[in-house]
Design a protein around this motif. Structure first.
Motif, PDB file in Angstrom:
ATOM      1  N   ALA A   5     -44.362  13.969   6.140  1.00  0.00           N
ATOM      2  CA  ALA A   5     -44.059  12.947   6.175  1.00  0.00           C
ATOM      3  C   ALA A   5     -43.155  11.824   5.547  1.00  0.00           C
ATOM      4  CB  ALA A   5     -44.918  11.501   7.411  1.00  0.00           C
ATOM      5  N   ILE A   6     -43.876  11.359   4.631  1.00  0.00           N
ATOM      6  CA  ILE A   6     -42.917  10.240   3.449  1.00  0.00           C
ATOM      7  C   ILE A   6     -41.722  11.288   2.692  1.00  0.00           C
ATOM      8  CG2 ILE A   6     -43.658   9.326   1.304  1.00  0.00           C
ATOM      9  CD1 ILE A   6     -46.704   8.661   2.332  1.00  0.00           C
ATOM     10  N   ILE A   7     -41.907  12.573   2.711  1.00  0.00           N
ATOM     11  CA  ILE A   7     -40.932  13.329   1.630  1.00  0.00           C
ATOM     12  C   ILE A   7     -40.053  13.293   2.645  1.00  0.00           C
ATOM     13  CG2 ILE A   7     -40.407  15.054   0.666  1.00  0.00           C
ATOM     14  CD1 ILE A   7     -42.160  14.071  -1.350  1.00  0.00           C
ATOM     15  N   ASN A   8     -40.061  13.973   4.490  1.00  0.00           N
ATOM     16  CA  ASN A   8     -39.040  13.340   5.031  1.00  0.00           C
ATOM     17  C   ASN A   8     -38.126  12.329   4.154  1.00  0.00           C
ATOM     18  OD1 ASN A   8     -38.391  16.190   6.659  1.00  0.00           O
ATOM     19  ND2 ASN A   8     -40.639  15.921   6.230  1.00  0.00           N
ATOM     20  N   THR A   9     -39.068  11.274   4.734  1.00  0.00           N
ATOM     21  CA  THR A   9     -37.818   9.759   4.879  1.00  0.00           C
ATOM     22  C   THR A   9     -37.752   9.612   3.228  1.00  0.00           C
ATOM     23  OG1 THR A   9     -39.654   8.847   6.490  1.00  0.00           O
ATOM     24  CG2 THR A   9     -37.963   7.398   5.066  1.00  0.00           C
ATOM     25  N   ALA A  10     -38.142   9.680   3.012  1.00  0.00           N
ATOM     26  CA  ALA A  10     -37.501   9.592   0.918  1.00  0.00           C
ATOM     27  C   ALA A  10     -36.130  10.746   0.932  1.00  0.00           C
ATOM     28  CB  ALA A  10     -38.866   9.805   0.096  1.00  0.00           C
ATOM     29  N   LYS A  11     -36.421  11.626   1.508  1.00  0.00           N
ATOM     30  CA  LYS A  11     -35.248  12.595   1.730  1.00  0.00           C
ATOM     31  C   LYS A  11     -34.127  12.439   1.759  1.00  0.00           C
ATOM     32  CE  LYS A  11     -37.344  14.175  -1.959  1.00  0.00           C
ATOM     33  NZ  LYS A  11     -37.395  14.659  -3.462  1.00  0.00           N
ATOM     34  N   MET A  12     -34.152  11.692   2.425  1.00  0.00           N
ATOM     35  CA  MET A  12     -32.525  12.088   3.800  1.00  0.00           C
ATOM     36  C   MET A  12     -31.265  10.966   3.222  1.00  0.00           C
ATOM     37  SD  MET A  12     -32.873  13.888   6.177  1.00  0.00           S
ATOM     38  CE  MET A  12     -34.340  14.901   5.316  1.00  0.00           C
ATOM     39  N   GLY A  13     -31.467  10.256   2.163  1.00  0.00           N
ATOM     40  CA  GLY A  13     -30.612   9.350   1.849  1.00  0.00           C
ATOM     41  C   GLY A  13     -29.339  10.550   2.187  1.00  0.00           C
ATOM     42  N   LYS A  14     -28.953  11.823   1.467  1.00  0.00           N
ATOM     43  CA  LYS A  14     -28.159  11.956   2.187  1.00  0.00           C
ATOM     44  C   LYS A  14     -27.720  12.098   3.375  1.00  0.00           C
ATOM     45  CE  LYS A  14     -25.684  16.920   2.149  1.00  0.00           C
ATOM     46  NZ  LYS A  14     -25.934  18.460   2.234  1.00  0.00           N
ATOM     47  N   PHE A  15     -27.993  11.962   4.940  1.00  0.00           N
ATOM     48  CA  PHE A  15     -27.541  11.897   5.594  1.00  0.00           C
ATOM     49  C   PHE A  15     -26.968  10.350   6.697  1.00  0.00           C
ATOM     50  CE2 PHE A  15     -30.280  15.425   4.724  1.00  0.00           C
ATOM     51  CZ  PHE A  15     -29.094  16.672   4.749  1.00  0.00           C
ATOM     52  N   THR A  16     -27.023   9.597   4.758  1.00  0.00           N
ATOM     53  CA  THR A  16     -26.396   8.192   5.602  1.00  0.00           C
ATOM     54  C   THR A  16     -24.968   8.766   6.216  1.00  0.00           C
ATOM     55  OG1 THR A  16     -25.870   5.833   4.873  1.00  0.00           O
ATOM     56  CG2 THR A  16     -25.510   8.086   3.208  1.00  0.00           C
ATOM     57  N   SER A  17     -24.753   7.704   7.332  1.00  0.00           N
ATOM     58  CA  SER A  17     -23.186   7.655   7.694  1.00  0.00           C
ATOM     59  C   SER A  17     -22.343   6.731   6.539  1.00  0.00           C
ATOM     60  CB  SER A  17     -22.720   7.579   9.047  1.00  0.00           C
ATOM     61  OG  SER A  17     -23.237   6.376   9.149  1.00  0.00           O
ATOM     62  N   ASP A  18     -22.605   6.517   5.427  1.00  0.00           N
ATOM     63  CA  ASP A  18     -21.647   6.091   4.604  1.00  0.00           C
ATOM     64  C   ASP A  18     -21.139   7.004   3.682  1.00  0.00           C
ATOM     65  OD1 ASP A  18     -22.808   3.796   5.613  1.00  0.00           O
ATOM     66  OD2 ASP A  18     -23.977   2.816   3.910  1.00  0.00           O
ATOM     67  N   ARG A  19     -22.456   8.110   3.219  1.00  0.00           N
ATOM     68  CA  ARG A  19     -22.032   8.728   2.620  1.00  0.00           C
ATOM     69  C   ARG A  19     -21.052   9.774   3.184  1.00  0.00           C
ATOM     70  NH1 ARG A  19     -21.787  13.707   4.145  1.00  0.00           N
ATOM     71  NH2 ARG A  19     -23.791  13.436   5.262  1.00  0.00           N
ATOM     72  N   SER A  20     -20.928  10.021   4.596  1.00  0.00           N
ATOM     73  CA  SER A  20     -19.862  10.562   5.315  1.00  0.00           C
ATOM     74  C   SER A  20     -18.466  10.538   5.155  1.00  0.00           C
ATOM     75  CB  SER A  20     -20.411  11.143   6.528  1.00  0.00           C
ATOM     76  OG  SER A  20     -21.473  11.304   7.472  1.00  0.00           O
ATOM     77  N   ILE A  21     -18.886   8.919   5.832  1.00  0.00           N
ATOM     78  CA  ILE A  21     -17.509   8.576   5.119  1.00  0.00           C
ATOM     79  C   ILE A  21     -16.527   8.540   3.720  1.00  0.00           C
ATOM     80  CG2 ILE A  21     -16.579   5.411   5.654  1.00  0.00           C
ATOM     81  CD1 ILE A  21     -17.213   7.209   7.997  1.00  0.00           C
ATOM     82  N   ARG A  22     -17.812   7.785   2.727  1.00  0.00           N
ATOM     83  CA  ARG A  22     -17.500   8.286   1.641  1.00  0.00           C
ATOM     84  C   ARG A  22     -16.419   9.102   1.249  1.00  0.00           C
ATOM     85  NH1 ARG A  22     -22.016   8.642  -1.120  1.00  0.00           N
ATOM     86  NH2 ARG A  22     -22.685   6.077  -0.150  1.00  0.00           N
ATOM     87  N   ASP A  23     -17.178  10.681   2.137  1.00  0.00           N
ATOM     88  CA  ASP A  23     -16.841  11.864   1.923  1.00  0.00           C
ATOM     89  C   ASP A  23     -15.310  11.747   2.870  1.00  0.00           C
ATOM     90  OD1 ASP A  23     -18.737  13.441   0.575  1.00  0.00           O
ATOM     91  OD2 ASP A  23     -19.088  14.556   2.067  1.00  0.00           O
ATOM     92  N   TYR A  24     -15.198  11.799   4.071  1.00  0.00           N
ATOM     93  CA  TYR A  24     -14.100  11.387   4.555  1.00  0.00           C
ATOM     94  C   TYR A  24     -13.020  10.639   4.112  1.00  0.00           C
ATOM     95  CZ  TYR A  24     -14.994  13.412   9.074  1.00  0.00           C
ATOM     96  OH  TYR A  24     -15.593  14.124  10.327  1.00  0.00           O
ATOM     97  N   VAL A  25     -13.100   9.604   2.683  1.00  0.00           N
ATOM     98  CA  VAL A  25     -12.487   8.800   2.171  1.00  0.00           C
ATOM     99  C   VAL A  25     -11.211   8.988   0.782  1.00  0.00           C
ATOM    100  CG1 VAL A  25     -11.874   6.493   0.509  1.00  0.00           C
ATOM    101  CG2 VAL A  25     -13.131   6.536   2.525  1.00  0.00           C
ATOM    102  N   GLU A  26     -12.581  10.217  -0.012  1.00  0.00           N
ATOM    103  CA  GLU A  26     -12.104  10.697  -0.839  1.00  0.00           C
ATOM    104  C   GLU A  26     -11.393  12.553  -0.826  1.00  0.00           C
ATOM    105  OE1 GLU A  26     -15.690  11.240  -2.997  1.00  0.00           O
ATOM    106  OE2 GLU A  26     -16.101   9.223  -3.207  1.00  0.00           O
ATOM    107  N   ARG A  27     -11.865  12.901   0.621  1.00  0.00           N
ATOM    108  CA  ARG A  27     -11.329  14.637   1.068  1.00  0.00           C
ATOM    109  C   ARG A  27     -10.284  13.918   1.282  1.00  0.00           C
ATOM    110  NH1 ARG A  27     -17.296  16.818   2.059  1.00  0.00           N
ATOM    111  NH2 ARG A  27     -18.136  16.460  -0.301  1.00  0.00           N
ATOM    112  N   VAL A  28     -10.029  13.153   2.591  1.00  0.00           N
ATOM    113  CA  VAL A  28      -8.978  13.144   3.722  1.00  0.00           C
ATOM    114  C   VAL A  28      -8.463  11.924   3.641  1.00  0.00           C
ATOM    115  CG1 VAL A  28      -9.217  12.762   6.584  1.00  0.00           C
ATOM    116  CG2 VAL A  28     -10.396  14.250   5.112  1.00  0.00           C
ATOM    117  N   TRP A  29      -9.069  10.120   3.472  1.00  0.00           N
ATOM    118  CA  TRP A  29      -8.265   9.156   4.166  1.00  0.00           C
ATOM    119  C   TRP A  29      -7.970   8.841   2.703  1.00  0.00           C
ATOM    120  CZ3 TRP A  29     -13.150   7.807   7.201  1.00  0.00           C
ATOM    121  CH2 TRP A  29     -12.927   8.677   8.907  1.00  0.00           C
TER     122      TRP A  29
END
Ligand code: DL6
Length: 822
Positions: free
Chosen positions: A789-813
């Motif tokens: 359970a702890i590992i699941n919480t610890a490893k979710m960094g990738k799935f923040t919508s801030d990362r998605s937005i960063r990807d949109y900013v760099e790749r698209v917007w």
């Protein structure tokens, strides 16, 4: 070393308290003695809204003075949920407000419950839009969300004798404290009528659209507060109104009802959200809704652009990027062309050059039934000029196709925006790909399938246009606000800057095997389970054991999501217990939340079946409390916020290749639930992050699904080969779960056998059941489970919508942040 970066409160407890009292007196006309919880809620909202509006004013001024490039997120859905707790958290004022209210004799938890959810969306797509605008504001990016101010959001679900009943959702019946009406920015939208061709100077062909009716779009603004409250962006939602207000002549002549008719028709446009999820709503009103909000929004953007740049269109694409959230806003492409060519009198090539630098499109599904197509005839009737423009776009595009694949008519037929057949249809997906400079899928696997199976020729024609941006969720709402116990524990352990830098959660991994931390982590989980158990008791009058495994499946009801696979498995467990009272399993509470589209019969049948099976099992003493089933009615954002922190197991069991991404999978794992899932959508990336030891993957892969289909899938093979499958399916035909009503659940069996089991439930049943046995065994090892359970919480960094937005900013917007001072 722990770092401290909590937003610092802009006002103190005493000031907050007087602001609440001031609004109780001056805004609501009541006082401390008379006020009920609803009044306290409104006064508290009004108190924080003072800060919100100040932030909004500063943000808008700064963006204007800096003439910033901005992203405009066009979406028919924004599933915002409640805003009070979120806004308090983002301003760092939650504890201040809670303390101030306590001194006034009010519990903040009670008043938070007064807020109706803003349910202006169906599910994942709408909630994604809400997470994205949260991240955009948090990352100080100039952005505006555009959508529809539905009077009624997604229906309220009641369960009567096991069946779903739909009731209207009235989220703003008693006024909504967050929204601001801006009549000064009203737009007019034309509909119907005919197109006149004229000839201008130098023989230039001019098209004039004579509309048959005009409606008004009145904007309502909802401020969107970023974390730490610096940037406050806006969600602008359009409400339809009649343009003429009232026909006095008809009224005076005694035609009271006729005089209202135009008003009623115009107001219908923003009346209700279509409750379809993953199915096309082939309705004229739906197309009008789409055009209505796109036209208003484009005109709003152009008005703002012109204020700074006048009639110089050369910088438009530098200043404006528009993200189309699925094809629902795709009609924007011909609408912008119409404005540029017919109104601004730009040449076609110049106009098309601008258009194709402005739009980007996100695809959210591969399901054929969800890919929008509109009858050309319907578009011609409602938007006659737009159909001409679509034909012209297609004509020029066909020439491009011919250049790439000379003389290949089959290719033209395949790629054309127009699908020929009995009835000519306009393919909105093709229009979106052709009219955009970037197209993305929403998880790596989904984007791969978009390229390889949905739009392979487009990928060849426009190399590099198709890309991926994996979805994300805002950790502010989906951990910090909804799970205060876990948030505080994390703050203590690794510092409190993780809500804006979720990769920091990695810091928890090194404590995953630490016994003390495991105990603390699982204590929070237990407390959250106690809260959910209270909710289950209140809602269903059902007692559940908090030491049982809380196994949660929450999402729209759809065959491809396979709630019926979970149901068959529960029935199999029940059968095993009846056959062997000593059947060894750790007690489990299966918790469901799901709405079915009102016209989706089988989905409603599955809800009914879950409830009927629940009635039986929950009340059968032979089960000895080993299984409890809780179907919580009216699944919505605020209910999800209670269910997710309490989950031990996250059910993500769609047929491989069908779930584009999923975002519930991310929310549950972030809150320490362990996933049982197929290799589908973002589950694949979750598995990569947490590692094979910390997730239960089962079932056919997408390649295996395709192979089996190609070979000829026959569900009867599984029915006859596996006695447990047969017994469970046959059980559905009896009246065991529906006394006196034999056959009431038979449609599920029929769909799985006679209808060919389109989502391969039976093919995956045994693998699912085995994976559940592994889950059971893992849970019994308390330390091992805590570590997972702890590992699941610890490893979710990738799935923040801030990362998605960063990807949109760099790749698209290609967008830059803009600091808001003060
Ligand atoms: O991208 C958001 C969300 C995904 O997480 C889900 O997997 C996907 O099913 C959903 N798609 C839709 C499609 N609706 N339409 N059109 O809601 O999008």
């Amino acid at each position: 070393k722990a770092t401290k970066t909590q937003p610092s409160p802009v006002i103190d407890k005493a000031a907050f308290k007087s602001a609440v009292i001031k609004h109780l007196h001056c805004t609501l006309g009541t006082d401390e003695n008379k006020a009920n919880n609803h009044a306290w809620w409104k006064a508290t909202c009004a108190a924080i809204q003072e800060q919100v509006l100040e932030g909004l004013r500063k943000t808008q001024k700064t963006h204007y003075l800096n003439d910033t490039r901005a992203v405009h997120y066009f979406s028919a859905e924004f599933l915002m949920g409640r805003l009070l707790s979120n806004n308090l958290q983002n301003f760092g004022l939650f504890d201040v407000a809670s303390g101030a209210l306590k001194e006034l004799g009010v519990e903040i938890s009670d008043i938070l419950e007064e807020e109706p959810d803003m349910a202006l969306g169906n599910g994942g797509l709408g909630r994604l839009a809400a997470c994205f605008i949260d991240s955009l504001a948090t990352m100080e990016l100039p952005a505006i969300g555009y959508g529809i101010h539905y009077e009624h959001g997604l229906f309220r679900q009641e369960i009567k004798s096991g069946a779903q009943i739909e009731r209207p959702d009235s989220w703003r019946d008693y006024g909504n404290p967050w929204e601001i009406c801006r009549p000064e920015s009203t737009q007019e939208v034309s509909l119907y009528g005919y197109v006149e061709t004229k000839y201008g100077e130098n023989g230039r062909v001019l098209k004039e659209w004579h509309p048959g009716s005009i409606v008004k779009g009145v904007p309502w603004d909802i401020p969107v507060v970023g974390y730490e409250g610096k940037t406050v962006n806006v969600l602008r939602l359009w409400q339809s109104e009649a343009s003429g207000y009232f026909n006095w002549d008809v009224f005076n002549a005694g035609g009271y009802v006729d005089a209202q008719r135009e008003n009623v028709q115009a107001e219908t446009i923003s009346k209700v959200l279509y409750p379809n999820d993953e199915t096309e709503a082939g309705k004229e009103l739906r197309l009008i809704q789409q055009y209505f909000f796109c036209s208003c929004s484009l005109k709003d953007i152009i008005r703002r652009y012109k204020r700074a740049h006048g009639d110089d269109w050369s910088r438009f694409a530098d200043q404006v990027v528009i993200q189309l959230n699925d094809t629902h806003p795709a009609i924007s492409v011909p609408e912008l062309m119409r404005i540029l060519v017919d109104r601004a009198e730009l040449g076609w090539d110049e106009a098309w050059g601008i258009c194709t630098k402005v739009f980007a499109y996100t695809n959210h599904t591969l399901l054929p039934e969800a890919l929008e197509k509109w009858p050309a005839r319907m578009i011609e009737k409602i938007l006659p000029r737009h159909l001409e423009i679509i034909y012209e776009i297609n004509h020029r595009f066909m020439a491009e196709v011919d250049k790439k694949w000379p003389g290949d008519n089959a290719m033209k037929e395949k790629l054309s925006i127009i699908e020929e057949g009995n009835e000519k249809m306009v393919r909105m997906g093709h229009l979106s790909v052709i009219g955009s400079f970037a197209v993305n899928g929403v998880a790596e696997m989904h984007s791969r399938l978009v390229k390889s199976s949905l739009f392979p020729e487009f990928d060849e024609l426009y190399p590099g246009k198709l890309t991926n941006v994996t979805n994300g969720i805002t950790p502010r709402r989906w951990l910090k606000a909804c799970n205060p116990g876990l948030s505080k524990l994390i703050d203590k352990k690794i510092g409190d800057d993780w809500p804006r830098d979720l990769d920091k959660l990695q810091g928890l991994a090194k404590f995953a095997s630490n016994k003390t931390f495991q105990k603390q982590f699982m204590k929070v989980k237990l407390e959250n389970k106690e809260l959910l158990a209270d909710e289950i008791r209140k809602s269903l009058d059902l007692e559940v054991d908090v030491n049982a495994i809380f196994d949660v499946q929450i999402k729209r009801l759809h065959e491809y999501k396979r709630q019926h696979l979970a149901l068959l498995h529960i029935m199999a467990l029940y059968r095993r217990i009846l056959e062997n009272p000593d059947y060894d399993m750790h007690p489990r509470v299966f918790v469901f939340g799901a709405k079915a589209a009102p016209g989706y019969k089988l989905a409603k049948d599955i809800i009914y079946a879950i409830n009927k099976v629940a009635d039986k099992i929950n009340n059968d003493p032979r089960v000895n409390n080993k299984i409890k089933i809780a179907f919580l009615p009216n699944y919505r954002v605020s209910l999800a916020e209670k269910m997710i922190p309490a989950a031990d197991v996250s059910e993500q069991i769609s047929t491989a290749g069908k779930e584009a991404s999923g975002t519930g999978n991310m929310k549950l794992a972030l809150n320490g639930a362990v996933t049982i899932g197929t290799l589908d959508g973002a589950n694949v990336e979750i598995a990569e992050e947490v590692g094979d030891d910390n997730i239960f993957i089962f079932g056919l892969t997408v390649e295996e699904v395709n192979e089996l289909k190609a070979k000829g899938y026959n569900p009867y093979d599984y029915y006859y080969k596996d006695p447990e499958i047969k017994a469970v399916l046959d059980w559905l035909e009896t009246d065991y779960f529906t006394p006196g009503k034999p056959g009431a659940l038979v449609s599920i069996k029929q769909s799985l056998l006679d209808n060919g089991d389109p989502y391969m439930v039976l093919a995956d049943f045994r693998a699912y059941s085995d994976a559940q046995i592994a889950v059971d065994a893992a849970y019994r090892d308390k330390e091992r489970w805590a570590e997972m359970a702890i590992i699941n919480t610890a490893k979710m960094g990738k799935f923040t919508s801030d990362r998605s937005i960063r990807d949109y900013v760099e790749r698209v917007w290609k967008l830059s942040p803009c600091k808001i001072e003060g």
